[in-house]
Write an enzyme that holds these catalytic residues in place. Sequence first.
Site, PDB file in Angstrom:
ATOM      1  N   ASP A   1      -7.916  -5.463   0.161  1.00 26.81           N
ATOM      2  CA  ASP A   1      -8.398  -6.244  -0.975  1.00 26.81           C
ATOM      3  C   ASP A   1      -8.025  -7.711  -0.909  1.00 26.81           C
ATOM      4  O   ASP A   1      -8.510  -8.515  -1.701  1.00 26.81           O
ATOM      5  CB  ASP A   1      -7.877  -5.639  -2.285  1.00 26.81           C
ATOM      6  CG  ASP A   1      -8.489  -4.284  -2.516  1.00 26.81           C
ATOM      7  OD1 ASP A   1      -9.692  -4.152  -2.267  1.00 26.81           O
ATOM      8  OD2 ASP A   1      -7.768  -3.361  -2.907  1.00 26.81           O
TER       9      ASP A   1
ATOM     10  N   HIS B   1       0.848  -1.193   0.000  1.00 26.45           N
ATOM     11  CA  HIS B   1       0.000   0.000   0.000  1.00 26.45           C
ATOM     12  C   HIS B   1       0.878   1.236   0.000  1.00 26.45           C
ATOM     13  O   HIS B   1       1.956   1.225   0.594  1.00 26.45           O
ATOM     14  CB  HIS B   1      -0.912   0.010   1.243  1.00 26.45           C
ATOM     15  CG  HIS B   1      -2.084   0.914   1.095  1.00 26.45           C
ATOM     16  ND1 HIS B   1      -2.014   2.250   1.400  1.00 26.45           N
ATOM     17  CD2 HIS B   1      -3.334   0.676   0.644  1.00 26.45           C
ATOM     18  CE1 HIS B   1      -3.187   2.799   1.153  1.00 26.45           C
ATOM     19  NE2 HIS B   1      -4.005   1.874   0.692  1.00 26.45           N
TER      20      HIS B   1
HETATM   21  N1  CMC Z   1       4.060  -7.514  -4.906  1.00 25.57           N
HETATM   22  C1  CMC Z   1       5.399  -7.518  -5.097  1.00 25.57           C
HETATM   23  N2  CMC Z   1       6.184  -6.427  -4.946  1.00 25.57           N
HETATM   24  C2  CMC Z   1       5.580  -5.290  -4.600  1.00 25.57           C
HETATM   25  C3  CMC Z   1       4.180  -5.214  -4.394  1.00 25.57           C
HETATM   26  C4  CMC Z   1       3.421  -6.394  -4.537  1.00 25.57           C
HETATM   27  N3  CMC Z   1       2.104  -6.364  -4.350  1.00 25.57           N
HETATM   28  N4  CMC Z   1       3.848  -3.938  -4.058  1.00 25.57           N
HETATM   29  C5  CMC Z   1       4.988  -3.240  -4.065  1.00 25.57           C
HETATM   30  N5  CMC Z   1       6.033  -4.035  -4.390  1.00 25.57           N
HETATM   31  C6  CMC Z   1       7.447  -3.659  -4.458  1.00 25.57           C
HETATM   32  C7  CMC Z   1       7.731  -2.848  -5.711  1.00 25.57           C
HETATM   33  O1  CMC Z   1       8.157  -3.666  -6.777  1.00 25.57           O
HETATM   34  C8  CMC Z   1       8.815  -1.914  -5.224  1.00 25.57           C
HETATM   35  O2  CMC Z   1      10.023  -2.612  -5.234  1.00 25.57           O
HETATM   36  P1  CMC Z   1      11.401  -1.833  -5.538  1.00 25.57           P
HETATM   37  O3  CMC Z   1      11.563  -0.819  -4.442  1.00 25.57           O
HETATM   38  O4  CMC Z   1      12.443  -2.914  -5.484  1.00 25.57           O
HETATM   39  O5  CMC Z   1      11.241  -1.219  -6.892  1.00 25.57           O
HETATM   40  C9  CMC Z   1       8.461  -1.628  -3.767  1.00 25.57           C
HETATM   41  O6  CMC Z   1       7.682  -2.778  -3.350  1.00 25.57           O
HETATM   42  C10 CMC Z   1       7.631  -0.367  -3.566  1.00 25.57           C
HETATM   43  O7  CMC Z   1       6.502  -0.434  -4.441  1.00 25.57           O
HETATM   44  P2  CMC Z   1       5.881   0.809  -5.213  1.00 25.57           P
HETATM   45  O8  CMC Z   1       5.132   0.326  -6.419  1.00 25.57           O
HETATM   46  O9  CMC Z   1       6.948   1.847  -5.414  1.00 25.57           O
HETATM   47  O10 CMC Z   1       4.892   1.340  -4.105  1.00 25.57           O
HETATM   48  P3  CMC Z   1       3.636   2.227  -4.363  1.00 25.57           P
HETATM   49  O11 CMC Z   1       3.368   2.921  -3.104  1.00 25.57           O
HETATM   50  O12 CMC Z   1       3.808   3.058  -5.576  1.00 25.57           O
HETATM   51  O13 CMC Z   1       2.514   1.134  -4.718  1.00 25.57           O
HETATM   52  C11 CMC Z   1       0.621  -0.245  -4.629  1.00 25.57           C
HETATM   53  C12 CMC Z   1       1.483   0.787  -3.902  1.00 25.57           C
HETATM   54  C13 CMC Z   1      -0.642  -0.517  -3.828  1.00 25.57           C
HETATM   55  C14 CMC Z   1       0.192   0.303  -6.019  1.00 25.57           C
HETATM   56  C15 CMC Z   1       1.473  -1.540  -4.814  1.00 25.57           C
HETATM   57  O14 CMC Z   1       1.852  -2.046  -3.554  1.00 25.57           O
HETATM   58  C16 CMC Z   1       0.710  -2.613  -5.615  1.00 25.57           C
HETATM   59  O15 CMC Z   1       0.754  -2.581  -6.846  1.00 25.57           O
HETATM   60  N6  CMC Z   1       0.037  -3.564  -4.906  1.00 25.57           N
HETATM   61  C17 CMC Z   1      -0.781  -4.538  -5.571  1.00 25.57           C
HETATM   62  C18 CMC Z   1      -2.103  -3.922  -5.971  1.00 25.57           C
HETATM   63  C19 CMC Z   1      -3.012  -3.737  -4.787  1.00 25.57           C
HETATM   64  O16 CMC Z   1      -3.188  -4.634  -3.951  1.00 25.57           O
HETATM   65  N7  CMC Z   1      -3.645  -2.548  -4.726  1.00 25.57           N
HETATM   66  C20 CMC Z   1      -4.655  -2.249  -3.698  1.00 25.57           C
HETATM   67  C21 CMC Z   1      -4.262  -1.114  -2.823  1.00 25.57           C
HETATM   68  S1  CMC Z   1      -5.344  -1.020  -1.397  1.00 25.57           S
HETATM   69  C22 CMC Z   1      -6.836  -0.446  -2.029  1.00 25.57           C
HETATM   70  C23 CMC Z   1      -6.943   1.021  -2.013  1.00 25.57           C
HETATM   71  O17 CMC Z   1      -6.767   1.636  -0.941  1.00 25.57           O
HETATM   72  O18 CMC Z   1      -7.225   1.574  -3.104  1.00 25.57           O
END
Ligand code: CMC
Length: 436
Positions: free
Chosen positions: A369, A311
């Site tokens: 989720d 998240h």
């Molecule tokens: N599985 C594997 N690796 C992950 C995941 C995951 N679900 N989420 C983040 N990472 C890794 C990502 O690859 C990155 O690694 P590195 O630093 O080596 O590049 C690191 O963790 C940080 O991730 P980020 O994408 O920079 O973080 P963010 O804050 O931009 O993304 C997120 C947050 C929710 C989009 C992401 O965690 C994700 O895609 N999760 C899966 C989708 C999901 O479950 N979304 C629902 C969010 S909750 C509902 C809501 O409130 O809307």
Amino acid sequence: MKSDLKPSGTISLTHEGGTVEFPVYKPTHGPDVFDIRSLYKDTGAFTFDPGFTSTASCESKITFIDGDEGILLYRGYPIDQLAENSDFLETAYVLLNGELPDPEKRKWFENSITMHTMVHEQLKHFYNGFRRDAHPMAIMVGVVGALSAFYHDSTDITDPKQRLIASHRMIAKMPTIAAMAYKYSIGQSFVFPRNDLDYTSNFMRMCFAVSSEDYECNPVLCDALDKIFILHMDHEQNASTSTVRLAGSSGANPFACIAAGIASLWGPAHGGANEAALNMLEEIGTVDRIPEFIARAKDKDDPFRLMGFGHRVYKNYDPRAKVMRDACHEVLDALGIRDEPLLQVAMELERIALEDEYFVSKKLYPNIDFYSGITLRALGFPTDMFTVLFALARTVGWIAQWSEMIVDPNQKIGRPRQIYTGAPQRDYVSMEKRPA
Ligand code: CMC
């Protein structure tokens, strides 16, 4: 809204030989905030913050999240206390008005929402314009946007009474519109609202009753869905809420703003994640395949991510996920589903990921989720309705945030700037002078 921003100090910035000072605010909870509104005027420079990871876009008194501690408060009340003790309409009242209602206010609010549940007969024709296999979120974006064409008496955003009516209309009609989208997609006739039922039981009935057979909601299931709605109601300045505020900042009518929020919510990184999480659990299928998927999630060259994990704000267990996990067990127990294979996969996946160095070091925990898909499916909803249910609940938060923005003395049209790295200014070259 009365602004409570009072500087507690200043921060100075030195740039190209000059030093400028900016106020620092201390919020009720959360980190200090530097007020850089005069940065461009004072220095001629912008800040660069794609995704707004370090930017407070507004002052708000509605919802607070402490991502490190895993805390979520609506108007100061912890989410688990509301989910345990309150219900949809009372929590909606709290989000919209700031305080728990007394009995009289509760009755007034409940009555007002209940009396607005029906939709205009003409609105039904919109559904026929969609293909039967249309995603219900596509229908939601279209039909909710169309409400502004039906309720001209509640689109003047300068009139507080019109704003209130528009707000109550949307909260009241959203279940009706969502249930109609579902009924249309499965080729069944629409079921109209019944005002003797509570908000969530009425919605369940509009989804699952058929003309030949009424539907009586099992109280455990209705309670679980009511809790799920409470968990989804608001979440501070997330993508869809920021979309609603940005759309509203131009003075657009509230129905159009909420339709914009629905569009933003649809994406798989936001509201679409519950659908994606369930699809992922189905793809994994059995516990023995989990290591393969954990390895894929960790592989930089593989775009696969563990859906329902991670998240932007929570770097601890999402407090909503805890309540959701309990609701999931309650629903499966009430339905007598003892060995749901997807639940086995989810619990084992959670256990492994919470011990895995990759997920631990990146502070990736289950989010809301992760368990919601299993729960919603057990309640009888198909996957493409999951985000619609999220939209239904989030409508309350969107409206609370939109209403706060309209009366915010600091509100301006949202207009971010950019760092331009394209071609420098150059002259047009006529066709005959261009290289072949
Ligand atoms: N599985 C594997 N690796 C992950 C995941 C995951 N679900 N989420 C983040 N990472 C890794 C990502 O690859 C990155 O690694 P590195 O630093 O080596 O590049 C690191 O963790 C940080 O991730 P980020 O994408 O920079 O973080 P963010 O804050 O931009 O993304 C997120 C947050 C929710 C989009 C992401 O965690 C994700 O895609 N999760 C899966 C989708 C999901 O479950 N979304 C629902 C969010 S909750 C509902 C809501 O409130 O809307």
